[in-house]
Design a protein around this motif. Structure first.
Motif, PDB file in Angstrom:
ATOM      1  N   ALA A 277     -41.716  23.085  71.441  1.00 53.37           N
ATOM      2  CA  ALA A 277     -41.546  23.112  72.896  1.00 53.37           C
ATOM      3  C   ALA A 277     -40.646  21.967  73.354  1.00 53.37           C
ATOM      4  CB  ALA A 277     -42.906  23.009  73.576  1.00 53.37           C
ATOM      5  N   GLY A 278     -39.743  22.268  74.263  1.00 52.98           N
ATOM      6  CA  GLY A 278     -38.824  21.246  74.738  1.00 52.98           C
ATOM      7  C   GLY A 278     -37.899  21.763  75.824  1.00 52.98           C
ATOM      8  N   ILE A 279     -37.086  20.859  76.349  1.00 55.38           N
ATOM      9  CA  ILE A 279     -36.086  21.159  77.379  1.00 55.38           C
ATOM     10  C   ILE A 279     -34.733  20.669  76.878  1.00 55.38           C
ATOM     11  CG2 ILE A 279     -35.303  20.675  79.740  1.00 55.38           C
ATOM     12  CD1 ILE A 279     -37.798  22.311  79.803  1.00 55.38           C
ATOM     13  N   TYR A 280     -33.714  21.528  77.002  1.00 58.04           N
ATOM     14  CA  TYR A 280     -32.356  21.168  76.604  1.00 58.04           C
ATOM     15  C   TYR A 280     -31.422  21.574  77.740  1.00 58.04           C
ATOM     16  CZ  TYR A 280     -34.822  20.870  72.227  1.00 58.04           C
ATOM     17  OH  TYR A 280     -35.744  20.536  71.266  1.00 58.04           O
ATOM     18  N   ASN A 281     -30.762  20.591  78.314  1.00 57.09           N
ATOM     19  CA  ASN A 281     -29.992  20.799  79.535  1.00 57.09           C
ATOM     20  C   ASN A 281     -28.606  20.189  79.380  1.00 57.09           C
ATOM     21  OD1 ASN A 281     -28.867  20.553  82.154  1.00 57.09           O
ATOM     22  ND2 ASN A 281     -30.872  20.473  83.107  1.00 57.09           N
ATOM     23  N   LYS A 282     -27.599  21.024  79.436  1.00 56.98           N
ATOM     24  CA  LYS A 282     -26.212  20.558  79.453  1.00 56.98           C
ATOM     25  C   LYS A 282     -25.622  20.945  80.800  1.00 56.98           C
ATOM     26  CE  LYS A 282     -25.452  20.962  74.464  1.00 56.98           C
ATOM     27  NZ  LYS A 282     -24.650  21.589  73.396  1.00 56.98           N
ATOM     28  N   THR A 283     -25.271  19.941  81.587  1.00 56.69           N
ATOM     29  CA  THR A 283     -24.799  20.179  82.951  1.00 56.69           C
ATOM     30  C   THR A 283     -23.516  19.409  83.209  1.00 56.69           C
ATOM     31  OG1 THR A 283     -26.987  20.624  83.894  1.00 56.69           O
ATOM     32  CG2 THR A 283     -25.313  19.844  85.407  1.00 56.69           C
ATOM     33  N   ILE A 284     -22.577  20.082  83.854  1.00 54.79           N
ATOM     34  CA  ILE A 284     -21.413  19.402  84.418  1.00 54.79           C
ATOM     35  C   ILE A 284     -21.461  19.597  85.925  1.00 54.79           C
ATOM     36  CG2 ILE A 284     -19.909  21.412  84.010  1.00 54.79           C
ATOM     37  CD1 ILE A 284     -17.611  19.327  83.650  1.00 54.79           C
ATOM     38  N   TYR A 285     -21.339  18.482  86.636  1.00 53.84           N
ATOM     39  CA  TYR A 285     -21.439  18.489  88.101  1.00 53.84           C
ATOM     40  C   TYR A 285     -20.253  17.719  88.652  1.00 53.84           C
ATOM     41  CZ  TYR A 285     -23.200  17.579  92.815  1.00 53.84           C
ATOM     42  OH  TYR A 285     -23.327  17.503  94.176  1.00 53.84           O
ATOM     43  N   GLY A 286     -19.625  18.257  89.694  1.00 49.24           N
ATOM     44  CA  GLY A 286     -18.484  17.564  90.272  1.00 49.24           C
ATOM     45  C   GLY A 286     -18.288  17.890  91.729  1.00 49.24           C
ATOM     46  N   GLY A 287     -17.545  17.010  92.394  1.00 49.90           N
ATOM     47  CA  GLY A 287     -17.257  17.242  93.796  1.00 49.90           C
ATOM     48  C   GLY A 287     -16.051  16.459  94.261  1.00 49.90           C
ATOM     49  N   VAL A 288     -15.435  16.937  95.328  1.00 49.28           N
ATOM     50  CA  VAL A 288     -14.281  16.288  95.957  1.00 49.28           C
ATOM     51  C   VAL A 288     -14.582  16.136  97.443  1.00 49.28           C
ATOM     52  CG1 VAL A 288     -11.822  16.436  96.469  1.00 49.28           C
ATOM     53  CG2 VAL A 288     -12.688  17.318  94.296  1.00 49.28           C
ATOM     54  N   LYS A 289     -14.339  14.935  97.963  1.00 49.29           N
ATOM     55  CA  LYS A 289     -14.579  14.667  99.391  1.00 49.29           C
ATOM     56  C   LYS A 289     -13.303  14.150 100.030  1.00 49.29           C
ATOM     57  CE  LYS A 289     -16.949  11.022 100.789  1.00 49.29           C
ATOM     58  NZ  LYS A 289     -18.070  10.109 101.145  1.00 49.29           N
ATOM     59  N   HIS A 290     -12.955  14.731 101.171  1.00 54.42           N
ATOM     60  CA  HIS A 290     -11.796  14.273 101.940  1.00 54.42           C
ATOM     61  C   HIS A 290     -12.271  13.809 103.308  1.00 54.42           C
ATOM     62  CE1 HIS A 290      -8.145  14.534 104.476  1.00 54.42           C
ATOM     63  NE2 HIS A 290      -7.560  14.106 103.360  1.00 54.42           N
ATOM     64  N   GLN A 291     -11.860  12.605 103.691  1.00 55.07           N
ATOM     65  CA  GLN A 291     -12.187  12.050 105.002  1.00 55.07           C
ATOM     66  C   GLN A 291     -10.897  11.788 105.766  1.00 55.07           C
ATOM     67  OE1 GLN A 291     -14.718   8.828 103.213  1.00 55.07           O
ATOM     68  NE2 GLN A 291     -16.166   9.435 104.816  1.00 55.07           N
ATOM     69  N   ALA A 292     -10.869  12.254 107.007  1.00 56.93           N
ATOM     70  CA  ALA A 292      -9.668  12.116 107.831  1.00 56.93           C
ATOM     71  C   ALA A 292     -10.041  11.567 109.202  1.00 56.93           C
ATOM     72  CB  ALA A 292      -8.966  13.464 107.985  1.00 56.93           C
ATOM     73  N   GLN A 293      -9.340  10.529 109.630  1.00 60.05           N
ATOM     74  CA  GLN A 293      -9.498   9.989 110.979  1.00 60.05           C
ATOM     75  C   GLN A 293      -8.494  10.702 111.864  1.00 60.05           C
ATOM     76  OE1 GLN A 293     -11.949   7.614 111.535  1.00 60.05           O
ATOM     77  NE2 GLN A 293     -11.635   8.020 113.718  1.00 60.05           N
ATOM     78  N   LEU A 294      -8.938  11.720 112.592  1.00 59.91           N
ATOM     79  CA  LEU A 294      -8.037  12.571 113.358  1.00 59.91           C
ATOM     80  C   LEU A 294      -7.524  11.883 114.611  1.00 59.91           C
ATOM     81  CD1 LEU A 294     -10.029  15.922 113.028  1.00 59.91           C
ATOM     82  CD2 LEU A 294      -8.183  15.059 111.564  1.00 59.91           C
ATOM     83  N   SER A 295      -8.350  11.012 115.168  1.00 61.93           N
ATOM     84  CA  SER A 295      -7.945  10.229 116.331  1.00 61.93           C
ATOM     85  C   SER A 295      -8.781   8.961 116.338  1.00 61.93           C
ATOM     86  CB  SER A 295      -8.131  11.024 117.622  1.00 61.93           C
ATOM     87  OG  SER A 295      -9.504  11.226 117.889  1.00 61.93           O
ATOM     88  N   LYS A 296      -8.648   8.183 117.393  1.00 65.25           N
ATOM     89  CA  LYS A 296      -9.399   6.938 117.456  1.00 65.25           C
ATOM     90  C   LYS A 296     -10.900   7.182 117.393  1.00 65.25           C
ATOM     91  CE  LYS A 296     -10.104   2.846 120.369  1.00 65.25           C
ATOM     92  NZ  LYS A 296      -9.731   2.162 121.647  1.00 65.25           N
ATOM     93  N   ASN A 297     -11.364   8.283 117.971  1.00 62.85           N
ATOM     94  CA  ASN A 297     -12.793   8.560 118.058  1.00 62.85           C
ATOM     95  C   ASN A 297     -13.270   9.700 117.159  1.00 62.85           C
ATOM     96  OD1 ASN A 297     -11.868   7.934 121.232  1.00 62.85           O
ATOM     97  ND2 ASN A 297     -13.565   6.705 120.443  1.00 62.85           N
ATOM     98  N   LEU A 298     -12.364  10.565 116.749  1.00 59.54           N
ATOM     99  CA  LEU A 298     -12.739  11.796 116.054  1.00 59.54           C
ATOM    100  C   LEU A 298     -12.372  11.726 114.579  1.00 59.54           C
ATOM    101  CD1 LEU A 298     -13.863  14.716 116.333  1.00 59.54           C
ATOM    102  CD2 LEU A 298     -11.493  15.447 116.764  1.00 59.54           C
ATOM    103  N   SER A 299     -13.329  12.076 113.715  1.00 58.62           N
ATOM    104  CA  SER A 299     -13.081  12.124 112.272  1.00 58.62           C
ATOM    105  C   SER A 299     -13.643  13.415 111.698  1.00 58.62           C
ATOM    106  CB  SER A 299     -13.714  10.919 111.569  1.00 58.62           C
ATOM    107  OG  SER A 299     -15.124  10.940 111.702  1.00 58.62           O
ATOM    108  N   HIS A 300     -13.162  13.738 110.507  1.00 52.68           N
ATOM    109  CA  HIS A 300     -13.610  14.961 109.835  1.00 52.68           C
ATOM    110  C   HIS A 300     -13.873  14.660 108.371  1.00 52.68           C
ATOM    111  CE1 HIS A 300     -12.794  18.847 107.616  1.00 52.68           C
ATOM    112  NE2 HIS A 300     -13.801  19.164 108.394  1.00 52.68           N
ATOM    113  N   THR A 301     -14.980  15.187 107.855  1.00 50.58           N
ATOM    114  CA  THR A 301     -15.338  15.033 106.442  1.00 50.58           C
ATOM    115  C   THR A 301     -15.541  16.411 105.839  1.00 50.58           C
ATOM    116  OG1 THR A 301     -16.431  12.905 106.840  1.00 50.58           O
ATOM    117  CG2 THR A 301     -17.018  14.074 104.822  1.00 50.58           C
ATOM    118  N   LEU A 302     -14.894  16.632 104.702  1.00 47.36           N
ATOM    119  CA  LEU A 302     -15.015  17.895 103.979  1.00 47.36           C
ATOM    120  C   LEU A 302     -15.396  17.592 102.539  1.00 47.36           C
ATOM    121  CD1 LEU A 302     -14.628  20.976 103.611  1.00 47.36           C
ATOM    122  CD2 LEU A 302     -12.210  20.496 103.108  1.00 47.36           C
ATOM    123  N   THR A 303     -16.476  18.204 102.083  1.00 48.75           N
ATOM    124  CA  THR A 303     -16.964  18.013 100.721  1.00 48.75           C
ATOM    125  C   THR A 303     -17.117  19.370 100.057  1.00 48.75           C
ATOM    126  OG1 THR A 303     -18.208  16.046 101.387  1.00 48.75           O
ATOM    127  CG2 THR A 303     -18.794  17.041  99.301  1.00 48.75           C
TER     128      THR A 303
END
Length: 691
Positions: A277-303
């Motif tokens: 009895a046992g557990i065998y786990n092979k995982t690849i995990y990844g992500g990309v995040k982009h942050q943009a300051q659209l104006s002095k007050n407004l920003s956007h984050t996309l992941t």
């Protein structure tokens, strides 16, 4: 040979890396961080509207560095267990009643990347503790911003994100029961625009009990690129190859006879060692995040993020293979208006969605060899959250927050084997509105009061909809509840003493309960209403003000206390009426203490204490796990042996009192096999080099 190759690779990479220098001495002047990254931005911890805590690098490294248990268990309201090396469970303001293994009803992120998959499970054991900079904990249910959770949210800050000095470090350690750990960490700031980190680790252990061997390899890297003053790009990638054996539960008699044995054969079922009895786990995990300051007050984050898992589980009654794929997106706009100090306001509007594809095949298990097919199913998960938050701060003292989220979750299934008349279908858990209203008021510069009302929910995980009995469960409903909370924080002017007190009342409906069939296979039911009431208290203090001279130069204490009044409000099953019984696997009291000392000649000493009271192990409250007191001790010596380099030598002991206790107990266990005996007194030692 493989072990020698890992050592050679780590040492070679350490020496060829340029521009290295040692770590700065441990900071002994601050007790806890002044700020926390919560609810989309960094804000003062004192005036935060929720119960929260930051676990820093110092706390993670305060005891054995190959596990997160000592650090996580220092947080009031959290109880983390390790059933055998590599097998994590977490109860965050709740019980482990849903979790025979793994982590459920708690949402976990790596930075802005959800690590909790579309099926509701989190493979936290894939991450190496040494690759973590900090852990941010937000306690209490919050379905308004983070989707499915009824316990709270954990956000992990990995090496490489945020501000970091150039750093190269090699850790080598060994200990009782064949423990060996190697970890290499390289962090670089190339310039003001670009930085990266690379972490590699190898851990093995024979384990305390039979059939508990662990073998784990991880590779993790993170990049940050500020390609212009208003835009940045972040990349995170993790690969983990994890394998560990599972010993299974013992009866009280079996544990008294030989606490190190694996589950023996019983009735028609062979033992855990025989079935490999046992557990065998092979995982690849990844992500990309982009942050943009659209104006002095407004920003956007996309992941954008995703994962691929090959999961193999030889078990007592079957041999399971899972092929899991997940893909998701989290995006939000943030508007901040801080022009007038007497009236500041922020708001966020966003969406998080995930889709998962899982193929699950079960076969007979003939002593670790695959036999005839039992069941084969495809299950696809979809979950999404649309959220909005508004926060205002008035006269720098009063903070008001309101947020709301619309959460949906569905499961589509197709049964490939055995062939049945209606092989496919869809299970939905409804569209659920989750609001949260909260406030915090700074009475003065040292006192802050907070209160909140929030909705939480937790939809059934994939492992609950299709559990080990291989039957698709159409009857499960999502857990739902409303949480009422008040609290107060206080610190002295010089922050030598900090205190945090909170109390909550979470009324939950449709609590999900694990049950067992006659052959030992598990399934889940909704138990009705549950009362979850608790009190939490944390105290940090410098018992001795830090100084540069003398033998004892710093002495600090962190103490946390949790009281849990958890009861079944309305629970009648086929076996009896359990209304007003204590909730399974919840201790009434948990009290932890951590004392940190800085001594002359660069010596350090950390002593941790954990008292956990007795807890029921079945719904009938007829079997209890005994309470225990654990003491862990770690001492270290730091020195600079070459210019711009450092060396730390450390040695530690776990379970100093040699307590005989059970950790990671099996809940409502078949055949009264409730107990997973934990190691007696054991030791470890190692070195940490920065060249």
């Amino acid at each position: 040979m493989r072990l020698l190759l890992n050592l050679f690779f780590a040492i070679l990479l350490l020496f060829i890396t340029k521009n290295t220098f040692g770590q700065s001495p441990t900071d002994t002047t601050s007790l806890v961080p002044i700020k926390i990254h919560a609810y989309f931005n960094e804000q003062p911890l004192l005036g935060l509207t929720s119960s929260a805590q930051v676990i820093g690098k110092k706390e993670i490294e305060s005891q054995n560095t190959n596990t997160l248990l000592p650090a996580m268990n220092q947080v009031s309201g959290i109880r983390m267990e390790e059933r055998s090396p590599g097998s994590y469970r977490i109860a965050m303001r709740g019980s482990l009643i849903r979790s025979p293994f793994g982590i459920r009803n708690t949402k976990i992120y790596i930075d802005d990347f959800p690590m909790t998959d579309a099926g509701g499970n989190t493979y936290l054991n894939l991450i190496d503790p040494a690759s973590i900079q900090a852990i941010q904990v937000l306690k209490g249910p919050d379905g308004s911003l983070y989707g499915s959770n009824s316990g709270g949210v954990i956000q992990i800050a990995p090496n490489g994100f945020g501000k970091a000095n150039d750093h190269t470090q090699l850790l080598l350690a060994g200990g009782s029961y064949g423990l060996f750990q190697e970890q290499l960490s390289v962090q670089r700031n190339i310039n003001d625009k670009y930085s990266f980190a690379f972490d590699q680790s190898f851990t093995r252990s024979d384990g305390y009990r039979e059939n508990t061997a662990l073998n784990k390899k991880t590779f993790q890297t993170a990049y940050q690129w500020h390609y212009n003053p208003k835009n940045s790009l972040s990349v995170f990638l993790l690969y983990s190859d994890l394998g560990y054996r599972t010993p299974g539960g013992l009866t009280q008699v079996q544990m008294d006879e030989n606490r190190r044995q694996a589950r023996p054969a019983g009735g028609p079922n062979p033992g855990a060692s025989e079935q490999r009895a046992g557990i065998y786990n092979k995982t690849i995990y990844g992500g990309v995040k982009h942050q943009a300051q659209l104006s002095k007050n407004l920003s956007h984050t996309l992941t954008i993020f995703g994962s691929k898992t090959d999961f193999e589980n030889p078990f007592i009654t079957n041999y399971e293979f899972r092929d899991e794929k997940n893909l998701g997106i989290r995006t939000y706009f943030s508007y901040e208006n801080n022009k007038t100090p007497s009236f500041q306001w922020h708001m966020q509007l966003g969406f998080e969605g995930q889709k998962g594809w899982s193929s699950i095949d079960n076969y007979d298990n003939h002593k670790g060899v695959i036999g005839s097919a039992q069941a084969k199913d495809n299950l696809d998960n979809n979950n999404s959250t649309i959220f909005y938050r508004l926060m205002t701060r008035i006269n720098t003292r009063l903070t008001l927050e309101g947020s709301i989220g619309l959460n949906t979750a569905t499961v589509k299934y197709k049964q490939r084997y055995p062939i049945i008349e209606d092989p496919q279908g869809k299970i939905g858990f409804g569209s659920i509105w989750m609001p949260r209203i909260a406030a915090s008021y700074l009475i003065n510069d040292n006192w802050a009061w907070r209160t909140s009302i929030s909705k939480g929910y937790s939809s059934p995980t994939l492992a609950e909809v299709r559990s080990s009995d291989n039957i698709i469960n159409h009857d499960l409903q999502a857990e739902k509840g409303t949480n009422y909370e008040i609290g107060v924080r206080w610190n002295t002017k010089n922050r030598r003493l900090i205190a945090d007190f909170g109390t909550y009342n979470y009324a939950m409906k449709n609590g999900i309960i694990r049950q067992l069939r006659e052959n030992g296979a598990e399934y889940y039911v909704n138990a009705g209403a549950m009362k979850q009431r608790g009190v939490e208290f944390d105290l940090w203090t410098h018992l001795l003000q830090p100084k540069k001279h003398g033998f004892l130069r710093a002495l600090s204490l962190h103490s946390s206390l949790s009281y849990n009044y958890y009861r079944f409000s309305d629970y009648i099953s086929k076996d009896g009426d359990y209304t007003n019984n204590k909730m399974t696997a919840v201790p009434d009291w948990v009290w932890t203490n951590s004392i940190s000392m800085q001594l002359a000649h660069d010596l350090g000493l950390n002593i941790s204490h954990n008292h956990t009271s007795s807890m029921p192990l079945n719904d009938a409250n007829s079997v209890y796990a005994k309470g225990y007191n654990l003491i862990q001790l770690k001492t270290s010596w730091n020195t600079n042996f070459i210019k711009k380099s450092s060396l730390q030598i450390f040695i530690g002991v776990d379970n100093l009192l040699n307590e005989k206790y059970s950790l990671g107990n099996d809940i409502n266990a078949f055949g009264n096999r409730f107990f997973n005996p934990a190691p007696l007194r054991n030791y470890y030692a190692g070195i940490k080099m920065a060249l």
